[in-house]
Design a protein around this motif. Structure first.
Motif, PDB file in Angstrom:
ATOM      1  N   SER A   1      -2.578  -9.844   0.271  1.00  0.00           N
ATOM      2  CA  SER A   1      -1.273  -9.353   0.741  1.00  0.00           C
ATOM      3  C   SER A   1      -0.749  -8.310  -0.226  1.00  0.00           C
ATOM      4  N   GLY A   2       0.239  -7.558   0.232  1.00  0.00           N
ATOM      5  CA  GLY A   2       0.878  -6.577  -0.625  1.00  0.00           C
ATOM      6  C   GLY A   2       1.638  -7.265  -1.752  1.00  0.00           C
ATOM      7  N   PHE A   3       2.229  -8.395  -1.423  1.00  0.00           N
ATOM      8  CA  PHE A   3       2.977  -9.126  -2.454  1.00  0.00           C
ATOM      9  C   PHE A   3       2.025  -9.534  -3.578  1.00  0.00           C
TER      10      PHE A   3
ATOM     11  N   ASN B   1       0.854  -6.472  -5.731  1.00  0.00           N
ATOM     12  CA  ASN B   1       1.837  -5.993  -6.696  1.00  0.00           C
ATOM     13  C   ASN B   1       1.987  -6.955  -7.878  1.00  0.00           C
TER      14      ASN B   1
ATOM     15  N   HIS C   1      10.729  -2.700  -3.845  1.00  0.00           N
ATOM     16  CA  HIS C   1      10.512  -3.960  -3.124  1.00  0.00           C
ATOM     17  C   HIS C   1      10.531  -5.179  -4.063  1.00  0.00           C
TER      18      HIS C   1
ATOM     19  N   SER D   1       8.637  -7.622  -4.365  1.00  0.00           N
ATOM     20  CA  SER D   1       7.355  -7.984  -4.991  1.00  0.00           C
ATOM     21  C   SER D   1       7.127  -7.185  -6.272  1.00  0.00           C
TER      22      SER D   1
ATOM     23  N   GLU E   1       8.251   3.213  -4.514  1.00  0.00           N
ATOM     24  CA  GLU E   1       7.662   3.116  -3.175  1.00  0.00           C
ATOM     25  C   GLU E   1       7.492   4.530  -2.617  1.00  0.00           C
TER      26      GLU E   1
ATOM     27  N   SER F   1      11.549   0.481   2.015  1.00  0.00           N
ATOM     28  CA  SER F   1      11.476  -0.442   3.145  1.00  0.00           C
ATOM     29  C   SER F   1      12.813  -0.720   3.801  1.00  0.00           C
TER      30      SER F   1
ATOM     31  N   ASP G   1       3.780   2.176  -4.257  1.00  0.00           N
ATOM     32  CA  ASP G   1       3.542   1.216  -3.177  1.00  0.00           C
ATOM     33  C   ASP G   1       3.930   1.936  -1.886  1.00  0.00           C
TER      34      ASP G   1
ATOM     35  N   ALA H   1       3.589   1.016   1.316  1.00  0.00           N
ATOM     36  CA  ALA H   1       3.483   0.067   2.434  1.00  0.00           C
ATOM     37  C   ALA H   1       3.930   0.692   3.763  1.00  0.00           C
ATOM     38  N   HIS H   2       5.000   1.483   3.723  1.00  0.00           N
ATOM     39  CA  HIS H   2       5.558   2.016   4.974  1.00  0.00           C
ATOM     40  C   HIS H   2       5.142   3.455   5.269  1.00  0.00           C
TER      41      HIS H   2
ATOM     42  N   THR I   1      -0.672  -1.241   2.170  1.00  0.00           N
ATOM     43  CA  THR I   1      -0.675  -2.585   2.760  1.00  0.00           C
ATOM     44  C   THR I   1      -1.038  -2.489   4.235  1.00  0.00           C
TER      45      THR I   1
ATOM     46  N   LYS J   1       1.853  -3.476   8.012  1.00  0.00           N
ATOM     47  CA  LYS J   1       2.778  -2.583   8.710  1.00  0.00           C
ATOM     48  C   LYS J   1       2.002  -1.749   9.741  1.00  0.00           C
TER      49      LYS J   1
ATOM     50  N   GLY K   1      -2.737  -7.896   4.600  1.00  0.00           N
ATOM     51  CA  GLY K   1      -3.598  -7.601   3.467  1.00  0.00           C
ATOM     52  C   GLY K   1      -3.151  -6.319   2.787  1.00  0.00           C
TER      53      GLY K   1
HETATM   54  C1  LIG Z   1       6.019  -5.425   3.084  1.00  0.00           C
HETATM   55  C2  LIG Z   1       5.979  -4.886   1.715  1.00  0.00           C
HETATM   56  C3  LIG Z   1       5.225  -5.502   0.708  1.00  0.00           C
HETATM   57  C4  LIG Z   1       4.563  -6.821   0.924  1.00  0.00           C
HETATM   58  O1  LIG Z   1       3.392  -6.672   1.617  1.00  0.00           O
HETATM   59  P1  LIG Z   1       2.758  -7.920   2.365  1.00  0.00           P
HETATM   60  O2  LIG Z   1       1.390  -7.475   2.662  1.00  0.00           O
HETATM   61  O3  LIG Z   1       3.596  -8.169   3.557  1.00  0.00           O
HETATM   62  O4  LIG Z   1       2.797  -9.063   1.390  1.00  0.00           O
HETATM   63  C5  LIG Z   1       5.129  -4.875  -0.504  1.00  0.00           C
HETATM   64  N1  LIG Z   1       5.775  -3.715  -0.749  1.00  0.00           N
HETATM   65  C6  LIG Z   1       6.530  -3.128   0.178  1.00  0.00           C
HETATM   66  C7  LIG Z   1       7.211  -1.854  -0.148  1.00  0.00           C
HETATM   67  C8  LIG Z   1       6.666  -3.694   1.430  1.00  0.00           C
HETATM   68  O5  LIG Z   1       7.448  -3.129   2.344  1.00  0.00           O
END
Ligand SMILES: *Cc1c(COP(=O)(O)O)cnc(C)c1O
Length: 385
Positions: free
Chosen positions: A107-109, A112, A133, A135, A176, A180, A205, A207-208, A234, A237, A243
């Motif tokens: 996971s992203g969490f 990080n 975020h 995390s 980021e 988010s 990061d 993620a988005h 990540t 999204k 993952g």
């Molecule tokens: C959603 C998110 C995460 C966590 O990712 P997961 O794979 O859902 O655990 C980490 N960083 C950012 C910026 C996010 O938006």
């Protein structure tokens, strides 16, 4: 205080502040709709920006992968959990994003947490955007390194902190790509330049951003032509799965394989999921049409919101927050929207800073023109109430 009293007191405090969190059961849904308590809603709360979570090509890849490799990895990647498909996907990611190596995380969490814990020791410093975020901020707070937070998207603020006298030690700057809860993008080139000037490393990061922006969906860094030393992408999204992966140099990847405990002491990602991720990556690479649909929806929504005089935050991404300030007001508006068949989540402190409760509206390529119109009508009504 006994444990029971402590738990009750914490719950009561949350309830009194109107911050008690509850999950709702989503009975059936996709990127466009969801069903709660038997009622159908348009979904404006998902992070499924390209509508890939229910893509038949990806579902089929998952099923085929499960038949071939099984549903579980059976162990940590350091034992027997690292299969040919994990290796192939890591190489594909590295090639796609222009890095020597990629490492998968569940996971992203976890990514990080693992990276920050492995990279930083005592007497070192971590500089994080104030709105990074949970995390990232939590990992930074748990780390023995000193945490300094710079004003959101303000290179000047970072510059000041980086210039403060300190006794050596490495510096890691963390931000980021697309935030988010606000949907705005970080000034990555400026941040990277500053970081390098002070001999530090940048961790982004995205993620988005990954999947939705940049050529072939390569994300914010590609779009801004910045190559941070550590890039986290990540898959929960735009990829429509779950993952994460870190992109880095050969040596950094080898280092993380020695010291990132979330990689060593945790079961590897299910190989069937990796097969699905490969299919999702290929959808994203060929996803110009979905990215265009998403952009069209964003433009439609912003134009409509402007005409209605709604104070939508300046954001060019799929995340379009309407900051209303007061928590109960955000809850009321979310309820009013639900009554009109639109599911929008009210985001409140402590997830966002006090006084900035908001409706976090997210758009997807899966939304149709009339969905956006219905959302705008609902927002207009809710805003007048
Ligand atoms: C959603 C998110 C995460 C966590 O990712 P997961 O794979 O859902 O655990 C980490 N960083 C950012 C910026 C996010 O938006």
């Amino acid at each position: 205080m006994s444990w029971q009293q402590r738990i009750n007191a914490a719950l009561n405090e949350r309830r009194e502040k109107g911050q008690f969190r509850q999950r709702r059961v989503n009975q059936q849904g996709d990127a466009r709709t969801l069903q709660v308590e038997g009622r159908q809603y348009l979904n404006f709360s998902a992070n499924d920006y390209l509508g890939l979570s229910h893509d038949p090509r990806i579902i089929s890849a998952w099923q085929k992968g499960a038949k071939r490799y099984g549903v579980g990895a059976g162990g940590s990647g350091h034992v027997t959990g690292y299969s040919a498909v994990h290796q192939a996907f890591e190489q594909q990611l590295a090639e796609w994003l222009g890095y020597p190596r990629a490492l998968l995380f569940i996971s992203g969490f976890a990514a990080n947490q693992a990276i920050i814990a492995a990279m930083l020791g005592k007497d070192e410093r971590i500089f994080a955007d104030k709105l990074a975020h949970a995390s990232l901020l939590e990992a930074a707070a748990l780390s023995p390194a000193t945490l300094r937070r710079f004003s959101h998207n303000k290179p000047d603020s970072l510059a000041k902190l980086l210039s403060a006298p300190a006794e050596g030690g490495e510096k890691l700057v963390v931000t980021e790509g697309v935030f988010s809860m606000d949907g705005d993008s970080a000034p990555l080139a400026e941040l990277h330049q500053l970081t390098r000037l002070h001999g530090g490393w940048l961790m982004v990061d995205d993620a988005h951003g990954v999947g939705t922006t940049g050529e072939q969906g390569r994300g914010s860094c590609w779009q801004q032509q910045v190559k941070p030393e550590l890039l986290v992408v990540t898959f929960g999204k735009a990829f429509g799965l779950s993952g994460a992966a870190v992109l880095c140099s050969d040596e950094t990847a080898d280092y993380l394989l020695q010291f990132a405990r979330h990689l060593i002491y945790s079961t590897a990602m299910p190989p069937a999921q990796v097969c699905a991720l490969q299919a999702s990556l290929s959808c994203i690479q060929q996803g110009d049409e979905q990215r265009e649909l998403l952009q069209r929806n964003i433009a439609r929504f912003r134009q409509g919101a402007e005409q209605l005089g709604l104070a939508i935050s300046p954001s060019a991404t799929a995340i379009q927050p309407l900051i209303v300030g007061e928590e109960n007001r955000a809850l009321q508006m979310a309820e009013a929207l639900r009554q009109r068949g639109c599911w929008v989540t009210a985001i409140r402190p402590p997830t966002v800073p006090p006084g900035t409760a908001r409706l976090r509206i997210t758009l997807s390529a899966a939304h149709q023109q009339e969905d956006i119109a219905r959302l705008l009508e609902g927002l207009d009504d809710a805003n007048r109430q």
